[in-house]
Design a protein around this motif. Sequence first.
Motif, PDB file in Angstrom:
ATOM      1  N   GLY A  56       0.809  -1.213   0.000  1.00  0.00           N
ATOM      2  CA  GLY A  56       0.000   0.000   0.000  1.00  0.00           C
ATOM      3  C   GLY A  56       0.839   1.259   0.000  1.00  0.00           C
ATOM      4  O   GLY A  56       0.527   2.232  -0.697  1.00  0.00           O
ATOM      5  N   ASN A  57       1.926   1.254   0.774  1.00  0.00           N
ATOM      6  CA  ASN A  57       2.824   2.416   0.793  1.00  0.00           C
ATOM      7  C   ASN A  57       3.449   2.649  -0.584  1.00  0.00           C
ATOM      8  O   ASN A  57       3.498   3.780  -1.079  1.00  0.00           O
ATOM      9  CB  ASN A  57       3.927   2.209   1.835  1.00  0.00           C
ATOM     10  N   LEU A  58       3.938   1.581  -1.196  1.00  0.00           N
ATOM     11  CA  LEU A  58       4.554   1.710  -2.513  1.00  0.00           C
ATOM     12  C   LEU A  58       3.541   2.159  -3.558  1.00  0.00           C
ATOM     13  O   LEU A  58       3.805   3.068  -4.359  1.00  0.00           O
ATOM     14  CB  LEU A  58       5.168   0.372  -2.937  1.00  0.00           C
TER      15      LEU A  58
ATOM     16  N   ARG B 234      -4.027   2.256  -2.263  1.00  0.00           N
ATOM     17  CA  ARG B 234      -3.761   1.791  -0.897  1.00  0.00           C
ATOM     18  C   ARG B 234      -4.870   0.852  -0.420  1.00  0.00           C
ATOM     19  O   ARG B 234      -4.596  -0.207   0.171  1.00  0.00           O
ATOM     20  CB  ARG B 234      -3.640   2.992   0.054  1.00  0.00           C
ATOM     21  N   ALA B 235      -6.117   1.223  -0.666  1.00  0.00           N
ATOM     22  CA  ALA B 235      -7.229   0.367  -0.241  1.00  0.00           C
ATOM     23  C   ALA B 235      -7.189  -0.980  -0.960  1.00  0.00           C
ATOM     24  O   ALA B 235      -7.404  -2.028  -0.342  1.00  0.00           O
ATOM     25  CB  ALA B 235      -8.555   1.079  -0.498  1.00  0.00           C
ATOM     26  N   MET B 236      -6.912  -0.971  -2.265  1.00  0.00           N
ATOM     27  CA  MET B 236      -6.810  -2.233  -2.994  1.00  0.00           C
ATOM     28  C   MET B 236      -5.671  -3.085  -2.462  1.00  0.00           C
ATOM     29  O   MET B 236      -5.789  -4.316  -2.378  1.00  0.00           O
ATOM     30  CB  MET B 236      -6.620  -1.958  -4.487  1.00  0.00           C
ATOM     31  N   ALA B 237      -4.562  -2.447  -2.095  1.00  0.00           N
ATOM     32  CA  ALA B 237      -3.417  -3.190  -1.569  1.00  0.00           C
ATOM     33  C   ALA B 237      -3.766  -3.878  -0.253  1.00  0.00           C
ATOM     34  O   ALA B 237      -3.330  -5.008   0.008  1.00  0.00           O
ATOM     35  CB  ALA B 237      -2.231  -2.246  -1.375  1.00  0.00           C
ATOM     36  N   TYR B 238      -4.562  -3.235   0.587  1.00  0.00           N
ATOM     37  CA  TYR B 238      -4.931  -3.827   1.866  1.00  0.00           C
ATOM     38  C   TYR B 238      -5.776  -5.092   1.688  1.00  0.00           C
ATOM     39  O   TYR B 238      -5.771  -5.975   2.550  1.00  0.00           O
ATOM     40  CB  TYR B 238      -5.700  -2.817   2.715  1.00  0.00           C
ATOM     41  N   TYR B 239      -6.512  -5.159   0.574  1.00  0.00           N
ATOM     42  CA  TYR B 239      -7.439  -6.279   0.388  1.00  0.00           C
ATOM     43  C   TYR B 239      -6.998  -7.256  -0.699  1.00  0.00           C
ATOM     44  O   TYR B 239      -7.652  -8.287  -0.876  1.00  0.00           O
ATOM     45  CB  TYR B 239      -8.834  -5.742   0.020  1.00  0.00           C
ATOM     46  N   HIS B 240      -5.914  -6.970  -1.414  1.00  0.00           N
ATOM     47  CA  HIS B 240      -5.602  -7.786  -2.586  1.00  0.00           C
ATOM     48  C   HIS B 240      -5.261  -9.228  -2.232  1.00  0.00           C
ATOM     49  O   HIS B 240      -5.448 -10.130  -3.042  1.00  0.00           O
ATOM     50  CB  HIS B 240      -4.467  -7.146  -3.398  1.00  0.00           C
TER      51      HIS B 240
ATOM     52  N   GLU C 286      -4.632   1.988 -11.767  1.00  0.00           N
ATOM     53  CA  GLU C 286      -4.492   1.652 -10.352  1.00  0.00           C
ATOM     54  C   GLU C 286      -4.177   0.176 -10.139  1.00  0.00           C
ATOM     55  O   GLU C 286      -3.306  -0.167  -9.313  1.00  0.00           O
ATOM     56  CB  GLU C 286      -5.771   2.036  -9.596  1.00  0.00           C
ATOM     57  N   THR C 287      -4.857  -0.717 -10.856  1.00  0.00           N
ATOM     58  CA  THR C 287      -4.581  -2.139 -10.671  1.00  0.00           C
ATOM     59  C   THR C 287      -3.229  -2.528 -11.264  1.00  0.00           C
ATOM     60  O   THR C 287      -2.565  -3.440 -10.756  1.00  0.00           O
ATOM     61  CB  THR C 287      -5.696  -2.994 -11.316  1.00  0.00           C
ATOM     62  N   ALA C 288      -2.803  -1.835 -12.328  1.00  0.00           N
ATOM     63  CA  ALA C 288      -1.468  -2.096 -12.870  1.00  0.00           C
ATOM     64  C   ALA C 288      -0.387  -1.669 -11.882  1.00  0.00           C
ATOM     65  O   ALA C 288       0.612  -2.380 -11.684  1.00  0.00           O
ATOM     66  CB  ALA C 288      -1.293  -1.364 -14.204  1.00  0.00           C
ATOM     67  N   VAL C 289      -0.564  -0.518 -11.249  1.00  0.00           N
ATOM     68  CA  VAL C 289       0.395  -0.074 -10.228  1.00  0.00           C
ATOM     69  C   VAL C 289       0.405  -1.057  -9.065  1.00  0.00           C
ATOM     70  O   VAL C 289       1.474  -1.377  -8.510  1.00  0.00           O
ATOM     71  CB  VAL C 289       0.032   1.347  -9.749  1.00  0.00           C
ATOM     72  N   LEU C 290      -0.764  -1.554  -8.678  1.00  0.00           N
ATOM     73  CA  LEU C 290      -0.838  -2.540  -7.596  1.00  0.00           C
ATOM     74  C   LEU C 290      -0.061  -3.798  -7.956  1.00  0.00           C
ATOM     75  O   LEU C 290       0.680  -4.343  -7.115  1.00  0.00           O
ATOM     76  CB  LEU C 290      -2.306  -2.884  -7.318  1.00  0.00           C
TER      77      LEU C 290
END
Length: 514
Positions: free
Chosen positions: A282-284, A300-306, A405-409
């Motif tokens: 999420g930070n990255l 960040r929210a997607m990272a917390y739940y991915h 956003e999903t590509a960055v994730l």
Amino acid sequence: MTTRASTLRNLVKAAHWLHTPPALLVSGARYVFGSVVLSLALLVRQLPPFVWQKAVGLTIGVLFGMVATRLALSHFPLRGISYRIASRILYTTILLAVVGVQVAASAIGGTEGTRSELAPLIVAPLVGLGLLVGGLMGPAVATLGVSVSAMSLGLAGSVSPELLATSWVVALVGAFSVNPLRQRNDLFRATYFTTAAFGVAAFAFAMSDGMSFQSAGLAAGWAIFGGVGACALFWLAIAIFERAFGVVSDWCLLELCSPDHPLIRDLMINAPGTYAHSVMVGNLAEQAATAIGANGLLCRAMAYYHDIGKAKRPEFFIENARGTNPHDSIQPSLSARIIAAHVRDGLEMADAHRLPPAIRDGIAEHHGTSLITYFYHRMTKDADAHDPILEQQFRYPGPKPRRKETAVLMLADRVEAASRSLSDLSPGRLRAFVWEIVQDVRDDGQLDDSELNFRDLQTIVGSFVSSLRALRHERVEYPSQSLDFDGTTQDISRQRDGASRPDADHSGSADEDA
């Protein structure tokens, strides 16, 4: 050979043209129908009699505005919202604002009411439009929506041009003051600036229209009342629009990032290593997404739940492993299926907790269709390592990332996992390391459906390098101290090297979960 290639191209073109006209007809019919409905809303107070020439002209003007709006949306940042959903939100809010203006004008006194002290209440729905669209999609899109609404009302002659100009300015103030909207004080700030601007603008409009000082003061007071009402309507409508269109505001994203959410709490308890990894991702991702103009808070929210699906079988993932590795006793093909299943499990958990579609997209797309490399190579150690049929059995189900956003994730997930085995944290080594991972993802075609360009990738790499240097910085080595515990002298080395334990070989492949 040339003839065959030419024939294939002609067949593809023919198939394209056979498919395109129906799609164009359906899309065109939708726009025409929307223009007719909006035109009727604009003319409802002028009926009867029905003047068909004016209705046709107004419909053509509205249709032109709708098409221009749809084309313009492709050049605006939409905070992770698809263009189709953004178009629907914008049309719905414009229609509701026009209907609200017509209702208010009829209640206050028709055309004559636009010259009274109550005139600011007529255009309060336009201010609410600016707040709502600004809160959901940003001030740039709100400016577009307010402009189209004001143009339509002016073209229909429903409101005086001076009053429309006043409401246009106030709506833009509201659209900009509502961003960002992450705390309770932000709503108070938006209400303060919107009502203050509405009061001043209404006072200036009344004075320029020849009203007395007392009447202008009353107009300003009604404008302040209308501004408060518009902000209250915004507070109610934004929750309704989030549910109706599946979009997320900053408030919603901040609520999802809370550690009190049941899925986050479950991940912290059952898979603490995965939770720590998700926070780092999420930070990255947030920093990189913000750097390229994407929605950092959504990342960040997607990272917390991915990776919430890992909470179902946490012991099969290296960041949660303690002691014996369960993959040592099962076949690589079964291991790959278990690893890939965390995506499906995560989607099931997201559906059960009614997470927004944007968060579910992050769960489904953060691996794309990438190869689970570690177990694939274990399976093919005595066989052809480039068997395309076998590869399909060791790939994630997808789909590939379809938005920035999903590509960055996806990139942040790969880089964070792989960087744990990196000992050389010099800027040059870090940059080369991150570029290698990004290039592997790009060569595998995982970014083909996203909107990232090469300049975005350069910016993302620079952001990752800066964030990794901050997150994995080195610390000084403290001298050893001799401490006495229960009469026994022991040597305690207080060394803080800041480096993470190299518990797995993460070379940037898609199997960092293994």
